[in-house]
Structures are given as structure tokens and as C-alpha cells.
Motif scaffolding. Structure first.
Motif, PDB file in Angstrom:
ATOM      1  N   CYS A   2       0.817  -1.231   0.000  1.00  0.00           N
ATOM      2  CA  CYS A   2       0.000   0.000   0.000  1.00  0.00           C
ATOM      3  C   CYS A   2       0.843   1.269   0.000  1.00  0.00           C
ATOM      4  O   CYS A   2       0.878   1.993  -0.988  1.00  0.00           O
ATOM      5  CB  CYS A   2      -0.955  -0.027   1.189  1.00  0.00           C
ATOM      6  SG  CYS A   2      -2.121  -1.403   1.100  1.00  0.00           S
TER       7      CYS A   2
ATOM      8  N   ASN B 275       1.840  -2.075   7.731  1.00  0.00           N
ATOM      9  CA  ASN B 275       1.407  -1.086   8.724  1.00  0.00           C
ATOM     10  C   ASN B 275       0.567  -1.765   9.806  1.00  0.00           C
ATOM     11  O   ASN B 275      -0.573  -2.155   9.565  1.00  0.00           O
ATOM     12  CB  ASN B 275       0.600   0.011   8.025  1.00  0.00           C
ATOM     13  CG  ASN B 275       0.223   1.126   8.979  1.00  0.00           C
ATOM     14  OD1 ASN B 275       0.398   1.003  10.187  1.00  0.00           O
ATOM     15  ND2 ASN B 275      -0.286   2.212   8.444  1.00  0.00           N
TER      16      ASN B 275
ATOM     17  N   TYR C 137      -8.120  -0.099   7.209  1.00  0.00           N
ATOM     18  CA  TYR C 137      -7.539  -0.033   5.865  1.00  0.00           C
ATOM     19  C   TYR C 137      -8.625  -0.032   4.807  1.00  0.00           C
ATOM     20  O   TYR C 137      -8.527   0.674   3.810  1.00  0.00           O
ATOM     21  CB  TYR C 137      -6.539  -1.191   5.636  1.00  0.00           C
ATOM     22  CG  TYR C 137      -5.141  -0.650   5.590  1.00  0.00           C
ATOM     23  CD1 TYR C 137      -4.517  -0.240   6.758  1.00  0.00           C
ATOM     24  CD2 TYR C 137      -4.482  -0.468   4.382  1.00  0.00           C
ATOM     25  CE1 TYR C 137      -3.273   0.338   6.729  1.00  0.00           C
ATOM     26  CE2 TYR C 137      -3.230   0.109   4.339  1.00  0.00           C
ATOM     27  CZ  TYR C 137      -2.631   0.510   5.519  1.00  0.00           C
ATOM     28  OH  TYR C 137      -1.408   1.095   5.473  1.00  0.00           O
TER      29      TYR C 137
ATOM     30  N   ASP D  36      10.214  -3.122   9.745  1.00  0.00           N
ATOM     31  CA  ASP D  36      10.593  -2.015   8.851  1.00  0.00           C
ATOM     32  C   ASP D  36      11.494  -1.031   9.626  1.00  0.00           C
ATOM     33  O   ASP D  36      11.120  -0.578  10.714  1.00  0.00           O
ATOM     34  CB  ASP D  36       9.360  -1.238   8.377  1.00  0.00           C
ATOM     35  CG  ASP D  36       8.450  -2.055   7.477  1.00  0.00           C
ATOM     36  OD1 ASP D  36       8.308  -3.267   7.723  1.00  0.00           O
ATOM     37  OD2 ASP D  36       7.861  -1.485   6.539  1.00  0.00           O
TER      38      ASP D  36
ATOM     39  N   LEU E 198       9.863   4.586   8.501  1.00  0.00           N
ATOM     40  CA  LEU E 198       8.476   4.874   8.188  1.00  0.00           C
ATOM     41  C   LEU E 198       8.497   6.114   7.290  1.00  0.00           C
ATOM     42  O   LEU E 198       8.809   7.203   7.765  1.00  0.00           O
ATOM     43  CB  LEU E 198       7.763   5.164   9.508  1.00  0.00           C
ATOM     44  CG  LEU E 198       6.318   5.567   9.495  1.00  0.00           C
ATOM     45  CD1 LEU E 198       5.483   4.488   8.847  1.00  0.00           C
ATOM     46  CD2 LEU E 198       5.859   5.771  10.937  1.00  0.00           C
TER      47      LEU E 198
HETATM   48  N1  PLP Z   1       4.320   0.603   9.380  1.00  0.00           N
HETATM   49  C1  PLP Z   1       3.626   1.734   9.581  1.00  0.00           C
HETATM   50  C2  PLP Z   1       3.307   2.161  10.960  1.00  0.00           C
HETATM   51  C3  PLP Z   1       3.209   2.525   8.508  1.00  0.00           C
HETATM   52  O1  PLP Z   1       2.505   3.656   8.722  1.00  0.00           O
HETATM   53  C4  PLP Z   1       3.541   2.091   7.202  1.00  0.00           C
HETATM   54  C5  PLP Z   1       3.106   2.872   6.076  1.00  0.00           C
HETATM   55  O2  PLP Z   1       2.204   3.709   6.150  1.00  0.00           O
HETATM   56  C6  PLP Z   1       4.261   0.898   7.039  1.00  0.00           C
HETATM   57  C7  PLP Z   1       4.631   0.180   8.139  1.00  0.00           C
HETATM   58  C8  PLP Z   1       4.593   0.360   5.692  1.00  0.00           C
HETATM   59  O3  PLP Z   1       3.413  -0.054   5.082  1.00  0.00           O
HETATM   60  P1  PLP Z   1       3.400  -0.747   3.641  1.00  0.00           P
HETATM   61  O4  PLP Z   1       3.791  -2.181   3.835  1.00  0.00           O
HETATM   62  O5  PLP Z   1       1.983  -0.576   3.168  1.00  0.00           O
HETATM   63  O6  PLP Z   1       4.370  -0.005   2.794  1.00  0.00           O
END
Ligand code: PLP
Ligand code: CA
Length: 321
Positions: free
Chosen positions: A28, A62, A70, A208, A211
Motif C-alpha cells: 500500500c 502497517n 484499511y 521495517d 516509516l
Molecule cells: N508501518 C507503519 C506504521 C506505517 O505507517 C507504514 C506505512 O504507512 C508501514 C509500516 C509500511 O506499510 P506498507 O507495507 O503498506 O508499505
């Protein structure tokens, strides 16, 4: 290693790419949007894929939002989807706890270091938890009694079997000290004879490092709390978000995927693209609207190399039919 194929502006290459897959797993943030800003042409692109009979599954790391939240965000941005087609790292962790760990009472509680998205997904699986957004854990500073209660376990809950860490915008020493007490097994009286010395199982929604927000970077889940707990315990958590193959197995089980006809689309090499490559999917597509750029996968130490790439997901609208 084969070079990544660039699809932008090449209608016949886009046609051939689309023909190869029935299902697209779509990251996303960085693909559909950046924070709250949806990239141009994204709703139309998702509609186009769906009109060609492709299944679109949204897979995000996220942990702060539940699948329902979502769904609300995707819908409000005009992106057609169903709540069942969303798979987040908090949900991934919740189903791992309920269906793989299968904790037995009394040690079936989860200590949460994270936000409401984790709590909602634990609730959806009927898993009891403490910590999380409870104001009692948002205390700043430590009294001598706090140290003493955590050290001898008297202020800890003996029913905790798991510490689950995700991004916690309210992370503080008090919460970290509690999580650490559970990971050490301080809450178990006869720890010597208990399974794994009474230590709670250490799980993370995702690791991750950063952010991406507001055209900048902030501490990600991996950096904000998980690295602190890993440093204290010397143990790495089992992370249930991308690139974890526990998540891939759960996604495969839920959507009955034919991996050879599935493509992972994402902006990050060490989460999305690695997730698809290690999952032996039929393909991976990198977009250049997020974290990583072409030079990142051209490095010899790149964590994974995409099979295809486009400047942005909306470039798939350049198909000839
Ligand atoms: N973790 C958090 C708290 C986030 O807000 C986000 C992105 O908005 C992500 C991880 C990474 O999300 P994605 O896997 O959709 O890139
Ligand atoms: Ca992303």
C-alpha cells in the motif's frame, strides 16, 4: 541474475506481464499512496486490473491500523476492494498466534507494544491481551516499586505467553521494562521447570527500519521498540509481516493462491520484493514511487531484485487492450 524488465510506456510488454498473472499482491504505502496522498490514476489502475479478472489483494506492513481501518482508507480514496482482500501485519500476527502457536490457557495472553490496529486484530481472533493503548502503560518514568515489581514478577501478569511488538507511538521505558520482564520469564514462579524457562515468545508485526512520511523518514517498528528489546534479550523476534514467509503461507492459505500466477507489487526491496522472491511467486514488480530506486537493486548487496519495474503503478494503464 536476469535484469529487471522496465514496463513503463511499453504496451506489448505490459500486456505480456498482465497475461502472466491472476492475482496481484499489492503493497500500500509507496505504491497506492504516500501517507494520505493517493498517486494519480491509482483507483483507475486497480479498477482496470479487476476488470481484466485479476484478483487484487492489499498486503501492508502497517500494524497501526486494522483491516477494517484499511478498508475505510482504501474506500475513501476511491480504490475498490473488500475487507477480506486486505492482509496486514497485525492480522498476520494474530492468526499466527491463534492458529500456529495455539496458546493454551492460562498462558495465552499477549503483552502488546503497539497501537489499536494490533488490539483490533487480536480481538478478531479472540486473543486476550494487555498493554497496548491502555493508559496505565503510558506512564513516564519509573518508581522504585516499578523496578521491584517487574524484577520479582509481582506486578506482571502470570498469564502472558507472548510479547507482540509493532510500531508504538507511545513507546516508553515503563512499557519496555514490562515487555522485557515477560521476555525474561520474570512473571513465571517456577521458571526453571517451565517451558523455555518461562520466557514469553517474542513476536513482531514487522521490522521495517523506517516509516516514510511527509517526504521524509521516521523510526519504523523495527527501530522504535523492537531493536531495543532485541538488544536487551539478545534474541530476534519472529516477524510476521513482509518478508516473513509465515505471512506468505497465511496469504496463500486464505486466497488459495497459485504462486506461479501471482505477482507481488511493492516499493521496498527488503520487505515487498524479498517477500515475493522468497515466496517463489511467478513475478515481482517494483514501483519507483516509494522507498527504493533502481540503483538500490543494482547494488551487489541488494536484498532482492524485482523481475519487473515501472515508474508508478498507474503506468499499467498503458496496456494495449
Ligand atoms: N508501518 C507503519 C506504521 C506505517 O505507517 C507504514 C506505512 O504507512 C508501514 C509500516 C509500511 O506499510 P506498507 O507495507 O503498506 O508499505
Ligand atoms: Ca511500501
Amino acid at each position: 541474475m536476469a535484469a529487471s524488465k522496465y514496463l513503463t510506456g511499453d504496451p506489448s510488454a505490459i500486456d505480456a506481464f498482465l497475461d502472466k498473472f491472476d492475482t496481484f499482491l499489492i503493497d500500500c504505502d509507496g505504491v497506492l499512496w504516500s501517507g494520505d496522498h493517493v498517486f494519480d490514476g491509482i483507483p483507475e489502475t486497480i479498477k482496470l486490473l479487476q476488470s481484466k479478472g485479476k484478483r487484487t489483494v492489499f498486503v501492508t506492513n502497517n500494524s497501526t491500523k486494522s483491516r477494517k481501518e484499511y478498508f475505510a482508507k482504501l474506500s475513501s480514496k476511491g480504490i475498490p476492494c473488500q475487507v477480506e482482500d486486505i492482509f496486514g501485519s497485525s492480522y498476520s500476527a494474530a492468526i499466527y498466534i491463534s492458529r500456529i502457536l495455539k496458546l493454551e490457557p492460562p498462558r495465552n495472553k499477549v503483552f502488546v507494544l503497539g497501537e489499536a490496529g494490533i488490539e483490533a486484530e487480536l480481538e478478531s481472533e479472540g486473543i486476550p491481551y494487555i498493554g497496548g493503548t491502555d493508559p496505565a502503560y503510558r506512564k513516564l518514568g519509573m518508581e522504585p516499586a516499578d523496578f521491584a515489581g517487574i524484577a520479582d514478577g509481582s506486578s506482571l501478569d502470570p498469564d502472558v505467553g507472548v510479547v507482540l511488538a509493532g510500531l508504538d507511538f507511545h513507546v516508553n521505558y515503563y512499557k519496555l521494562a514490562h515487555a522485557h520482564g515477560y521476555l525474561r520469564g520474570n512473571h513465571i514462579k517456577d521458571a526453571k521447570n517451565a517451558k523455555n524457562g518461562g520466557k514469553a515468545v517474542f513476536l513482531a508485526t514487522n521490522i521495517d527500519s523506517t516509516l516514510p512520511m511527509y517526504h521524509s523518514f521516521f523510526p519504523g517498528a523495527g527501530s522504535a521498540s523492537i531493536v531495543a528489546l532485541s538488544n536487551m534479550t539478545g534474541d530476534q523476534p519472529l516477524a510476521l509481516g513482509k518478508p516473513s514467509q509465515a505471512m506468505m503461507d497465511a496469504v496463500e492459505g486464505k486466497f488459495h493462491l497459485d504462486r506461479t500466477r501471482t505477482c507481488m507489487i511493492g516499493d521496498r526491496l527488503n520487505t515487498d520484493i524479498q517477500f515475493g522472491v522468497e515466496g517463489h511467486l511467478g513475478g515481482t514488480l517494483a514501483v519507483l514511487t516509494g522507498v527504493n530506486k533502481k540503483e538500490d537493486w543494482e547494488r551487489t548487496d541488494a536484498p532482492a531484485v524485482p523481475a519487473y519495474y515501472v515508474d508508478g503503478l498507474a503506468d499499467l494503464r498503458g496496456a494495449s487492450n
